[in-house]
Design an enzyme around this catalytic site. Structure first.
Site, PDB file in Angstrom:
ATOM      1  N   ALA A 121       4.785  21.998 -64.935  1.00  0.00           N
ATOM      2  CA  ALA A 121       5.000  21.027 -66.002  1.00  0.00           C
ATOM      3  C   ALA A 121       3.838  21.091 -66.983  1.00  0.00           C
ATOM      4  O   ALA A 121       2.735  20.631 -66.675  1.00  0.00           O
ATOM      5  CB  ALA A 121       5.142  19.622 -65.418  1.00  0.00           C
ATOM      6  N   GLU A 124       5.059  18.869 -73.485  1.00  0.00           N
ATOM      7  CA  GLU A 124       5.311  17.456 -73.732  1.00  0.00           C
ATOM      8  C   GLU A 124       6.053  17.323 -75.054  1.00  0.00           C
ATOM      9  O   GLU A 124       6.150  18.296 -75.807  1.00  0.00           O
ATOM     10  CB  GLU A 124       3.980  16.686 -73.762  1.00  0.00           C
ATOM     11  CG  GLU A 124       3.216  16.762 -72.442  1.00  0.00           C
ATOM     12  CD  GLU A 124       1.893  15.989 -72.477  1.00  0.00           C
ATOM     13  OE1 GLU A 124       1.614  15.341 -73.509  1.00  0.00           O
ATOM     14  OE2 GLU A 124       1.169  16.037 -71.469  1.00  0.00           O
ATOM     15  N   PRO A 125       6.590  16.124 -75.362  1.00  0.00           N
ATOM     16  CA  PRO A 125       7.338  15.979 -76.614  1.00  0.00           C
ATOM     17  C   PRO A 125       6.554  16.416 -77.845  1.00  0.00           C
ATOM     18  O   PRO A 125       7.129  16.965 -78.786  1.00  0.00           O
ATOM     19  CB  PRO A 125       7.654  14.474 -76.648  1.00  0.00           C
ATOM     20  CG  PRO A 125       7.732  14.090 -75.215  1.00  0.00           C
ATOM     21  CD  PRO A 125       6.685  14.910 -74.524  1.00  0.00           C
ATOM     22  N   ALA A 127       3.575  18.283 -77.506  1.00  0.00           N
ATOM     23  CA  ALA A 127       2.626  19.316 -77.075  1.00  0.00           C
ATOM     24  C   ALA A 127       3.389  20.447 -76.385  1.00  0.00           C
ATOM     25  O   ALA A 127       3.492  20.497 -75.174  1.00  0.00           O
ATOM     26  CB  ALA A 127       1.580  18.722 -76.126  1.00  0.00           C
ATOM     27  N   ARG A 275      39.944  49.228 -76.485  1.00  0.00           N
ATOM     28  CA  ARG A 275      40.516  48.490 -77.610  1.00  0.00           C
ATOM     29  C   ARG A 275      40.979  49.453 -78.698  1.00  0.00           C
ATOM     30  O   ARG A 275      40.213  50.315 -79.154  1.00  0.00           O
ATOM     31  CB  ARG A 275      39.461  47.537 -78.166  1.00  0.00           C
ATOM     32  CG  ARG A 275      39.831  46.837 -79.457  1.00  0.00           C
ATOM     33  CD  ARG A 275      40.959  45.858 -79.274  1.00  0.00           C
ATOM     34  NE  ARG A 275      41.100  45.017 -80.439  1.00  0.00           N
ATOM     35  CZ  ARG A 275      42.165  44.279 -80.703  1.00  0.00           C
ATOM     36  NH1 ARG A 275      43.188  44.276 -79.869  1.00  0.00           N
ATOM     37  NH2 ARG A 275      42.214  43.525 -81.788  1.00  0.00           N
ATOM     38  N   GLN A 286      32.973  55.345 -86.635  1.00  0.00           N
ATOM     39  CA  GLN A 286      31.528  55.553 -86.764  1.00  0.00           C
ATOM     40  C   GLN A 286      30.766  54.240 -86.879  1.00  0.00           C
ATOM     41  O   GLN A 286      29.645  54.110 -86.369  1.00  0.00           O
ATOM     42  CB  GLN A 286      31.245  56.428 -87.989  1.00  0.00           C
ATOM     43  CG  GLN A 286      29.823  56.965 -88.033  1.00  0.00           C
ATOM     44  CD  GLN A 286      29.593  57.897 -89.202  1.00  0.00           C
ATOM     45  OE1 GLN A 286      29.692  57.477 -90.361  1.00  0.00           O
ATOM     46  NE2 GLN A 286      29.296  59.154 -88.914  1.00  0.00           N
ATOM     47  N   GLY A 348      34.953  41.446 -81.645  1.00  0.00           N
ATOM     48  CA  GLY A 348      35.750  40.784 -82.663  1.00  0.00           C
ATOM     49  C   GLY A 348      36.096  39.367 -82.276  1.00  0.00           C
ATOM     50  O   GLY A 348      35.293  38.637 -81.695  1.00  0.00           O
ATOM     51  N   GLY A 349      37.332  38.955 -82.574  1.00  0.00           N
ATOM     52  CA  GLY A 349      37.756  37.592 -82.277  1.00  0.00           C
ATOM     53  C   GLY A 349      37.652  37.256 -80.800  1.00  0.00           C
ATOM     54  O   GLY A 349      37.312  36.119 -80.433  1.00  0.00           O
ATOM     55  N   GLU A 372       8.659  29.829 -72.937  1.00  0.00           N
ATOM     56  CA  GLU A 372       7.485  30.614 -72.526  1.00  0.00           C
ATOM     57  C   GLU A 372       6.612  30.979 -73.731  1.00  0.00           C
ATOM     58  O   GLU A 372       5.953  32.014 -73.748  1.00  0.00           O
ATOM     59  CB  GLU A 372       7.911  31.899 -71.798  1.00  0.00           C
ATOM     60  CG  GLU A 372       8.652  31.677 -70.499  1.00  0.00           C
ATOM     61  CD  GLU A 372       7.722  31.345 -69.349  1.00  0.00           C
ATOM     62  OE1 GLU A 372       6.501  31.495 -69.504  1.00  0.00           O
ATOM     63  OE2 GLU A 372       8.234  30.931 -68.296  1.00  0.00           O
TER      64      GLU A 372
END
Length: 388
Positions: A121, A124-125, A127, A275, A286, A348-349, A372
């Site tokens: 730990a 911090e919020p 830090a 596909r 290409q 793709g989709g 990290e």
């Protein structure tokens, strides 16, 4: 890579385990955001969680190269599941390098037995990368320290048996000009046992975009009393211990990114061959070929950097490790983000749907650019060494 026969055998055993135990649950773990406790037991039995612990304390006595191999192979399927391998690194390393022999004898055999979850730990919020702004305080009171404050983004802390907690033992931190100059000075490291100690509680699990199944929660300390014998190293020098652990852990993040990207490339190659558009496999176009080639080039470059960094760590080249660790983490995560983004494009989709894994890998890749130490901070570290 030019691995030894032992390392190749280790890699192959990981691959078999991943195919049997991790691949079948990877999508479900992401969908439900559950912590896969079955992997904690399995990895513990295999020695993967506690890989760093020396044989004299009952551990496998692995090294950084083996840790990178394990995380790369598992992360081809799921980086969140890959993080559980070597999870104890951030707990073990401060004890090995800065703790007392009594502390090592007290904690390491328990972790070496397997199935023990640990955490660290630091953030911090206000830090995160700015360690000098740390507000959590530890005040000496007789033969104990009393900790008050809050931590944020603690990975696996809510599941942990042991947590290394960083707290300020000198001065006020925050906006105090003196501490703006001294940075991490005055910060100490403590071993906390959250399941046994009173005064520690956890907030809501963060609902993350990716890397799901790896719990992150805030931690609150309300007069948490920790025995003085749980102080790691010298008072006020704790962040040095965590930095060594971070330097040894960052290459494994790079390895996870390489594995994540490799998994995406493998999926793209298979999909591109199957596909069809305009009566031809899209692999014949290409534009697609160039995307696949660029993926492969960057993955190999990232892999080479990761394992050169691992070699430096295994040889104890600490100054060089510091530079290479930032490079491996930064390049690896940027590369994984680009590769997985392109992988969605190749699909793709379909790539934008949850029916295929590339959208999950793209979400996972983003976090690696942030945790990290953000990639912007990694570039600051690299530049400082170049200009020193």
């Amino acid at each position: 890579m030019n691995f030894t026969e032992e390392q190749i055998a280790f890699r192959d055993s990981i691959r078999r385990m991943v195919a049997r135990h991790v691949a079948p649950i990877a999508a479900e773990v992401d969908e439900t955001d559950r912590f896969p406790t079955e992997l904690v037991k399995l990895y513990g039995e295999m020695g993967l969680m506690q890989l760093w612990i020396p044989e004299k304390y009952g551990g496998p006595e692995g090294n950084l190269t083996m840790m990178c191999i394990a995380r790369e192979e598992i992360s081809r399927v799921s980086p969140a599941c890959g993080s559980i391998a070597g999870l104890n690194t951030m707990f073990v390393m401060p004890l090995l390098h800065f703790g007392t022999e009594e502390q090592r004898q007290r904690f390491l055999p328990k972790v070496a037995a397997g199935g023990v979850v640990t955490a660290i730990a630091i953030s911090e919020p206000q830090a995160g990368s700015d360690i000098g702004a740390m507000q959590t305080r530890a005040v000496r009171d007789g033969d104990s320290y009393v900790i008050n404050g809050r931590k944020q983004w603690c990975s696996y802390g809510v599941e942990a048996d042991y947590i290394v907690v960083m707290a300020r033992t000198d001065g006020e931190g925050g906006d105090n000009p003196r501490h703006a100059r001294t940075g991490a000075e005055g910060i100490s490291a403590f071993v906390v046992e959250p399941k046994k100690m009173k005064g520690i509680s956890f907030g809501r699990h963060e609902r993350k975009m990716g890397w799901r199944g790896a719990p992150n929660t805030p931690i609150f300390f309300d007069n948490l009393r920790v025995p003085a014998e749980n102080l790691i190293g010298e008072e006020g020098k704790g962040f040095k211990a965590s930095m060594r652990a971070l330097d040894l852990n960052r290459p494994t993040i790079g390895a996870q990114c390489v594995g994540l990207a490799q998994g995406a490339l493998d999926a793209c190659v298979a999909y591109a061959k199957e596909r069809k558009q305009f009566k031809r496999a899209i692999a014949e176009f290409q534009g697609v070929q160039f995307m696949l080639a660029d993926m492969a080039i960057n993955i190999e470059a990232g892999r080479a950097l990761v394992y050169e960094c691992a070699r430096a760590g295994d040889n104890g080249e600490w100054e060089r490790l510091n530079l290479l660790a930032s490079m491996a983490k930064c390049f690896g995560s940027d590369m994984a983000m680009k590769v997985t983004t392109d992988a969605v494009q190749v699909f793709g989709g379909y790539g934008y749907t949850k029916d295929y894994p590339v959208e999950r890998w793209m979400r996972d890749a983003k976090l690696a650019q942030i945790f990290e130490g953000t990639n912007q901070i990694q570039r600051v570290v690299i530049a400082k060494q170049l200009l020193a």
